[in-house]
Write a protein that holds these residues in place. Structure first.
Motif, PDB file in Angstrom:
ATOM      1  N   UNK A  62       0.439  -1.292   0.278  1.00 16.92           N
ATOM      2  CA  UNK A  62       0.117  -0.108   0.168  1.00 16.92           C
ATOM      3  C   UNK A  62       0.770   0.934  -0.143  1.00 16.92           C
ATOM      4  N   UNK A  63       2.143   1.234   0.296  1.00  6.89           N
ATOM      5  CA  UNK A  63       2.349   2.682   0.615  1.00  6.89           C
ATOM      6  C   UNK A  63       2.816   3.077  -1.028  1.00  6.89           C
ATOM      7  N   UNK A  64       2.504   2.272  -2.252  1.00  6.35           N
ATOM      8  CA  UNK A  64       2.283   2.886  -3.495  1.00  6.35           C
ATOM      9  C   UNK A  64       1.869   1.655  -4.293  1.00  6.35           C
ATOM     10  N   UNK A  65       1.112   2.052  -5.005  1.00  6.43           N
ATOM     11  CA  UNK A  65      -0.228   1.718  -5.762  1.00  6.43           C
ATOM     12  C   UNK A  65       0.140   2.854  -7.237  1.00  6.43           C
ATOM     13  N   UNK A  66      -0.100   2.032  -7.850  1.00  3.45           N
ATOM     14  CA  UNK A  66      -0.333   2.201 -10.002  1.00  3.45           C
ATOM     15  C   UNK A  66      -1.586   2.587 -10.694  1.00  3.45           C
ATOM     16  N   UNK A  67      -1.725   2.905 -10.948  1.00  8.02           N
ATOM     17  CA  UNK A  67      -3.033   2.411 -12.165  1.00  8.02           C
ATOM     18  C   UNK A  67      -2.245   3.262 -13.882  1.00  8.02           C
ATOM     19  N   UNK A  68      -1.321   1.778 -13.891  1.00  9.66           N
ATOM     20  CA  UNK A  68      -0.772   2.023 -15.731  1.00  9.66           C
ATOM     21  C   UNK A  68       0.728   3.003 -14.826  1.00  9.66           C
ATOM     22  N   UNK A  69       0.481   4.001 -15.517  1.00  8.58           N
ATOM     23  CA  UNK A  69       1.235   4.647 -15.553  1.00  8.58           C
ATOM     24  C   UNK A  69       1.580   5.767 -14.858  1.00  8.58           C
ATOM     25  N   UNK A  70       0.265   5.335 -13.483  1.00  4.40           N
ATOM     26  CA  UNK A  70      -0.691   6.218 -12.550  1.00  4.40           C
ATOM     27  C   UNK A  70       0.159   6.496 -11.086  1.00  4.40           C
ATOM     28  N   UNK A  71       0.876   6.377 -10.324  1.00  6.63           N
ATOM     29  CA  UNK A  71       1.923   6.273  -9.383  1.00  6.63           C
ATOM     30  C   UNK A  71       1.337   6.804  -8.091  1.00  6.63           C
ATOM     31  N   UNK A  72       0.615   6.475  -7.514  1.00  4.97           N
ATOM     32  CA  UNK A  72      -0.255   6.719  -6.493  1.00  4.97           C
ATOM     33  C   UNK A  72       1.328   6.640  -4.433  1.00  4.97           C
ATOM     34  N   UNK A  73       1.231   7.788  -4.051  1.00  7.87           N
ATOM     35  CA  UNK A  73       2.285   7.866  -2.464  1.00  7.87           C
ATOM     36  C   UNK A  73       1.204   7.746  -1.662  1.00  7.87           C
ATOM     37  N   UNK A  74       1.039   6.444  -0.898  1.00 11.29           N
ATOM     38  CA  UNK A  74      -0.367   6.145  -0.200  1.00 11.29           C
ATOM     39  C   UNK A  74      -0.034   7.368   1.494  1.00 11.29           C
ATOM     40  N   UNK A  75       1.523   6.532   1.545  1.00  9.99           N
ATOM     41  CA  UNK A  75       1.934   6.309   2.888  1.00  9.99           C
ATOM     42  C   UNK A  75       3.131   7.081   2.982  1.00  9.99           C
ATOM     43  N   UNK A 106       5.457   1.894 -21.790  1.00  8.30           N
ATOM     44  CA  UNK A 106       6.038   2.220 -23.052  1.00  8.30           C
ATOM     45  C   UNK A 106       7.849   1.562 -23.191  1.00  8.30           C
ATOM     46  N   UNK A 107       7.578   0.633 -21.715  1.00  9.95           N
ATOM     47  CA  UNK A 107       8.903   0.085 -21.847  1.00  9.95           C
ATOM     48  C   UNK A 107      10.089   0.795 -21.158  1.00  9.95           C
ATOM     49  N   UNK A 108      10.990   0.093 -20.907  1.00  6.70           N
ATOM     50  CA  UNK A 108      12.002   0.661 -19.471  1.00  6.70           C
ATOM     51  C   UNK A 108      11.816   0.600 -18.206  1.00  6.70           C
ATOM     52  N   UNK A 109      12.436   1.355 -16.881  1.00  2.21           N
ATOM     53  CA  UNK A 109      12.244   1.342 -15.405  1.00  2.21           C
ATOM     54  C   UNK A 109      12.034   3.008 -15.218  1.00  2.21           C
ATOM     55  N   UNK A 110      10.892   2.935 -14.073  1.00  2.00           N
ATOM     56  CA  UNK A 110      11.836   3.941 -13.801  1.00  2.00           C
ATOM     57  C   UNK A 110      11.242   4.292 -12.216  1.00  2.00           C
ATOM     58  N   UNK A 111      12.795   4.843 -10.903  1.00  2.00           N
ATOM     59  CA  UNK A 111      12.366   3.692  -9.979  1.00  2.00           C
ATOM     60  C   UNK A 111      12.117   5.617  -9.012  1.00  2.00           C
ATOM     61  N   UNK A 112      11.153   5.537  -8.145  1.00  2.00           N
ATOM     62  CA  UNK A 112      10.852   7.199  -6.951  1.00  2.00           C
ATOM     63  C   UNK A 112      11.470   6.198  -6.241  1.00  2.00           C
ATOM     64  N   UNK A 113      11.770   7.026  -5.190  1.00  2.00           N
ATOM     65  CA  UNK A 113      12.448   7.138  -3.749  1.00  2.00           C
ATOM     66  C   UNK A 113      11.769   8.214  -2.533  1.00  2.00           C
ATOM     67  N   UNK A 114      11.437   7.861  -1.601  1.00  2.00           N
ATOM     68  CA  UNK A 114      11.225   8.255  -0.617  1.00  2.00           C
ATOM     69  C   UNK A 114      11.146   8.292   0.981  1.00  2.00           C
ATOM     70  N   UNK A 115      12.154   9.164   0.771  1.00  2.00           N
ATOM     71  CA  UNK A 115      12.838  10.091   2.072  1.00  2.00           C
ATOM     72  C   UNK A 115      12.193  10.727   2.828  1.00  2.00           C
ATOM     73  N   UNK A 116      11.562  10.381   4.356  1.00  2.00           N
ATOM     74  CA  UNK A 116      11.329  10.917   4.824  1.00  2.00           C
ATOM     75  C   UNK A 116      11.721  10.489   6.467  1.00  2.00           C
ATOM     76  N   UNK A 147      13.037  10.987  -8.214  1.00  2.79           N
ATOM     77  CA  UNK A 147      13.234  10.349  -9.142  1.00  2.79           C
ATOM     78  C   UNK A 147      14.845   9.515 -10.004  1.00  2.79           C
ATOM     79  N   UNK A 148      14.723   7.839 -10.130  1.00  2.00           N
ATOM     80  CA  UNK A 148      15.947   7.136 -10.881  1.00  2.00           C
ATOM     81  C   UNK A 148      15.246   6.839 -12.719  1.00  2.00           C
ATOM     82  N   UNK A 149      16.081   7.383 -13.715  1.00  4.09           N
ATOM     83  CA  UNK A 149      16.067   6.554 -14.651  1.00  4.09           C
ATOM     84  C   UNK A 149      17.192   7.240 -15.768  1.00  4.09           C
TER      85      UNK A 149
END
Length: 278
Positions: free
Chosen positions: A175-188, A200-210, A222-224
């Motif tokens: 639940x910390x992250x969820x998604x709908x296709x390329x829509x990403x929810x940062x929930x927690x 479309x191919x490839x990957x992207x990393x999202x890093x949450x820091x707190x 973001x890391x891509x």
């Protein structure tokens, strides 16, 4: 695929509109969990979690708690009816009953038990944790279904306010992250990361820091290897005061209790700064 993505984008637009157009109007989101291998939790978060193998055993004495367990079952049944009917009136009733339960039983830590009794009674501890996990699962399902921020608030309360861990690693990863296709929810709010495989191919990393709750700041980086277009939705807790969401000199509209939408082409190293109290 393009048609499905269009439907998803339309649903998100309706979701954002609904956040501003009436609290009792149901908007269905149905975001999906990432595979747990795609999500990583920081050690500071893991220290607040139960190891999956250490979850309390299903004790019949614990399960037979009609006063609270039955009320949670009734809320879950009502939630199922809402999912089936998409009824605004049932949705309004569910939110009212959910809020009444939260106010009366959850308290500031969401444990549903007298802490003096819990400290000295192993059965009370098991009962408390199992009820909390039942409450957590209800809120997870409702958050993914509706995108209503208050359900995320309830999960964060269990994560950060409980005197002992009640959530598991597997649960939080779902639940910390969820998604709908390329829509990403940062929930927690939790130091963590997700690796998303773009349609479309490839990957992207999202890093949450707190380091919440010690501070009220969060950064999302973001890391891509290539530029990737994403709609990212960051949940702003209801307790936030004059929150701000900013990337460089660009500020995004955000309100307590709602999601802040960031729709853009993400480059490697882009950093979103979120301040929850100004």
């Amino acid at each position: 695929m393009k048609f499905l993505r269009l439907l998803a984008v339309t649903g998100i637009a309706l979701f954002l509109f609904a956040c501003n157009s009436g609290q009792n109007q149901l908007t269905v989101i149905n975001s999906e969990s990432f595979h747990e291998k795609q999500v990583r939790l920081d050690s500071t978060v893991q220290s607040r979690l139960l190891v999956d193998s250490m979850m309390p055993e299903q004790n019949p004495e614990v399960q037979d708690q009609p006063a609270l367990s039955g009320k949670l079952d009734a809320l879950a049944e009502l939630a199922d009816k809402v999912k089936q009917t998409k009824s605004d009136s049932l949705w309004s009733r569910l939110k009212t009953e959910w809020e009444g339960f939260r106010m009366k039983f959850a308290g500031k830590d969401g444990i549903f038990a007298d802490q003096n009794q819990v400290a000295n009674d192993s059965l009370a501890r098991s009962k408390s944790k199992m009820l909390a996990q039942k409450w957590a699962n209800l809120n997870k399902n409702l958050l993914q279904f509706s995108g209503e921020g208050m359900f995320g608030d309830a999960i964060e309360q269990l994560l950060y306010n409980s005197e002992s861990p009640v959530l598991t690693d597997k649960f939080l990863k779902s639940i910390v992250f969820t998604h709908i296709f390329d829509q990403i929810f940062v929930n927690i709010l939790a130091s963590s990361s997700v690796e998303h495989y773009h349609t479309t191919g490839g990957a992207i990393k999202l890093i949450q820091e707190t380091n919440y709750p010690e501070s009220n700041k969060m950064t999302l980086t973001s890391k891509c290897s290539d530029v990737r277009y994403l709609d990212v939705f960051i949940r702003i807790p209801s307790w936030a005061v004059n929150p701000s969401v900013q990337l460089g000199n660009v500020k995004y509209v955000c309100h307590p209790g709602e999601y802040c939408q960031i729709s853009r082409k993400w480059n490697d190293g882009d950093k979103i700064d979120v301040l929850l109290k100004n």
